[in-house]
Design an enzyme around this catalytic site. Sequence first.
Site, PDB file in Angstrom:
ATOM      1  N   LYS A  44      45.861 -31.560 -51.815  1.00 29.52           N
ATOM      2  CA  LYS A  44      45.899 -32.367 -52.955  1.00 29.52           C
ATOM      3  C   LYS A  44      47.102 -31.769 -53.809  1.00 29.52           C
ATOM      4  O   LYS A  44      47.568 -32.549 -54.947  1.00 29.52           O
ATOM      5  CB  LYS A  44      44.468 -32.208 -53.896  1.00 29.52           C
ATOM      6  CG  LYS A  44      43.488 -32.847 -53.191  1.00 29.52           C
ATOM      7  CD  LYS A  44      42.367 -32.623 -53.593  1.00 29.52           C
ATOM      8  CE  LYS A  44      40.867 -33.074 -52.892  1.00 29.52           C
ATOM      9  NZ  LYS A  44      39.629 -32.395 -53.565  1.00 29.52           N
ATOM     10  N   ASP A 104      53.616 -19.867 -50.084  1.00 26.19           N
ATOM     11  CA  ASP A 104      53.022 -18.282 -50.525  1.00 26.19           C
ATOM     12  C   ASP A 104      53.191 -17.541 -49.146  1.00 26.19           C
ATOM     13  O   ASP A 104      54.408 -17.081 -48.972  1.00 26.19           O
ATOM     14  CB  ASP A 104      51.710 -18.716 -50.769  1.00 26.19           C
ATOM     15  CG  ASP A 104      50.967 -17.380 -51.383  1.00 26.19           C
ATOM     16  OD1 ASP A 104      51.663 -16.544 -52.279  1.00 26.19           O
ATOM     17  OD2 ASP A 104      49.690 -17.323 -51.020  1.00 26.19           O
ATOM     18  N   ARG A 166      44.246 -28.703 -62.173  1.00 22.51           N
ATOM     19  CA  ARG A 166      45.525 -29.572 -61.673  1.00 22.51           C
ATOM     20  C   ARG A 166      45.982 -30.374 -62.585  1.00 22.51           C
ATOM     21  O   ARG A 166      47.312 -30.902 -62.643  1.00 22.51           O
ATOM     22  CB  ARG A 166      44.783 -30.404 -60.490  1.00 22.51           C
ATOM     23  CG  ARG A 166      44.371 -29.917 -59.326  1.00 22.51           C
ATOM     24  CD  ARG A 166      44.177 -30.721 -58.037  1.00 22.51           C
ATOM     25  NE  ARG A 166      43.257 -30.154 -57.048  1.00 22.51           N
ATOM     26  CZ  ARG A 166      43.604 -29.482 -55.961  1.00 22.51           C
ATOM     27  NH1 ARG A 166      44.890 -29.185 -55.939  1.00 22.51           N
ATOM     28  NH2 ARG A 166      42.664 -29.025 -54.939  1.00 22.51           N
TER      29      ARG A 166
HETATM   30  P1  XMP Z   1      50.515 -20.401 -47.803  1.00 25.68           P
HETATM   31  O1  XMP Z   1      49.923 -19.060 -47.967  1.00 25.68           O
HETATM   32  O2  XMP Z   1      50.185 -21.093 -46.670  1.00 25.68           O
HETATM   33  O3  XMP Z   1      49.733 -21.179 -48.926  1.00 25.68           O
HETATM   34  O4  XMP Z   1      51.910 -20.563 -47.979  1.00 25.68           O
HETATM   35  C1  XMP Z   1      50.028 -22.199 -49.286  1.00 25.68           C
HETATM   36  C2  XMP Z   1      48.636 -22.625 -49.866  1.00 25.68           C
HETATM   37  O5  XMP Z   1      47.978 -21.858 -50.615  1.00 25.68           O
HETATM   38  C3  XMP Z   1      47.625 -22.210 -52.066  1.00 25.68           C
HETATM   39  N1  XMP Z   1      48.310 -21.229 -52.852  1.00 25.68           N
HETATM   40  C4  XMP Z   1      47.823 -21.340 -54.179  1.00 25.68           C
HETATM   41  N2  XMP Z   1      47.291 -22.293 -54.838  1.00 25.68           N
HETATM   42  N3  XMP Z   1      47.899 -20.907 -57.008  1.00 25.68           N
HETATM   43  C5  XMP Z   1      47.406 -22.006 -56.343  1.00 25.68           C
HETATM   44  O6  XMP Z   1      46.729 -22.854 -57.118  1.00 25.68           O
HETATM   45  C6  XMP Z   1      48.634 -20.056 -56.045  1.00 25.68           C
HETATM   46  O7  XMP Z   1      48.902 -19.284 -56.754  1.00 25.68           O
HETATM   47  C7  XMP Z   1      48.620 -20.263 -54.675  1.00 25.68           C
HETATM   48  N4  XMP Z   1      49.057 -19.670 -53.740  1.00 25.68           N
HETATM   49  C8  XMP Z   1      48.796 -19.921 -52.606  1.00 25.68           C
HETATM   50  C9  XMP Z   1      48.341 -23.660 -52.258  1.00 25.68           C
HETATM   51  O8  XMP Z   1      47.252 -24.562 -51.831  1.00 25.68           O
HETATM   52  C10 XMP Z   1      49.345 -24.005 -51.364  1.00 25.68           C
HETATM   53  O9  XMP Z   1      49.562 -25.024 -50.809  1.00 25.68           O
END
Ligand code: XMP
Length: 180
Positions: A44, A104, A166
């Site tokens: 989402k 991330d 959100r």
């Molecule tokens: P990766 O680690 O797979 O993560 O690159 C991507 C997903 O992790 C969530 N994510 C966050 N969501 N604040 C958030 O609200 C953050 O600081 C954060 N860091 C990672 C997010 O869903 C993203 O698509």
Amino acid sequence: MSVHDDIDRILFDEQQIKTAIDRVAAEVSRGYGDRGFTVVSVLKGSCVFASDLIRRIPNRIELAFLAASSYGAGTESGELRIDFVPTGSEIEDRDLLLVDDILDTGRTLSKLREELQRRGARSVRTCVFLDKPSRRSVPISADFRCFEVENLFVVGYGLDYAGRYRNLPYVGALRRELYS
Ligand code: XMP
């Protein structure tokens, strides 16, 4: 009490976001030239970003969605589950722009890109709203990005904590006592 009370500080305000999206939309549009393409928004988290971004891109585009979620709530991403993907005809032989909220560790975007390539996409480029390079564990960089962000858990503009925040029109750091 409102969602705003849970924010420690604002990292990117509405005006900064608008300026960054104008820049990235122009980069994307230049990147595709005269060609059309399909924006694949990862639900989402990217729905707010994708809806602002597509309205600033003049190319002939189509829009598709896929849902990806990590098992478990909290601030660490776990095992990725792809809940649904666009139909075959939305992927096969198409140029796709995969749009996500934040890059991330990189696991989500690289798995989704692989999956779309496996299903026959002609090309897959990536566009993220936020990039947290300090956390990367998979070697991937986005083709387009709005902002680099420090190693902080951030919410707003589509990004959530436990399903909330959100709807914030800016990106902020959550007060630490709310998630630690
Ligand atoms: P990766 O680690 O797979 O993560 O690159 C991507 C997903 O992790 C969530 N994510 C966050 N969501 N604040 C958030 O609200 C953050 O600081 C954060 N860091 C990672 C997010 O869903 C993203 O698509």
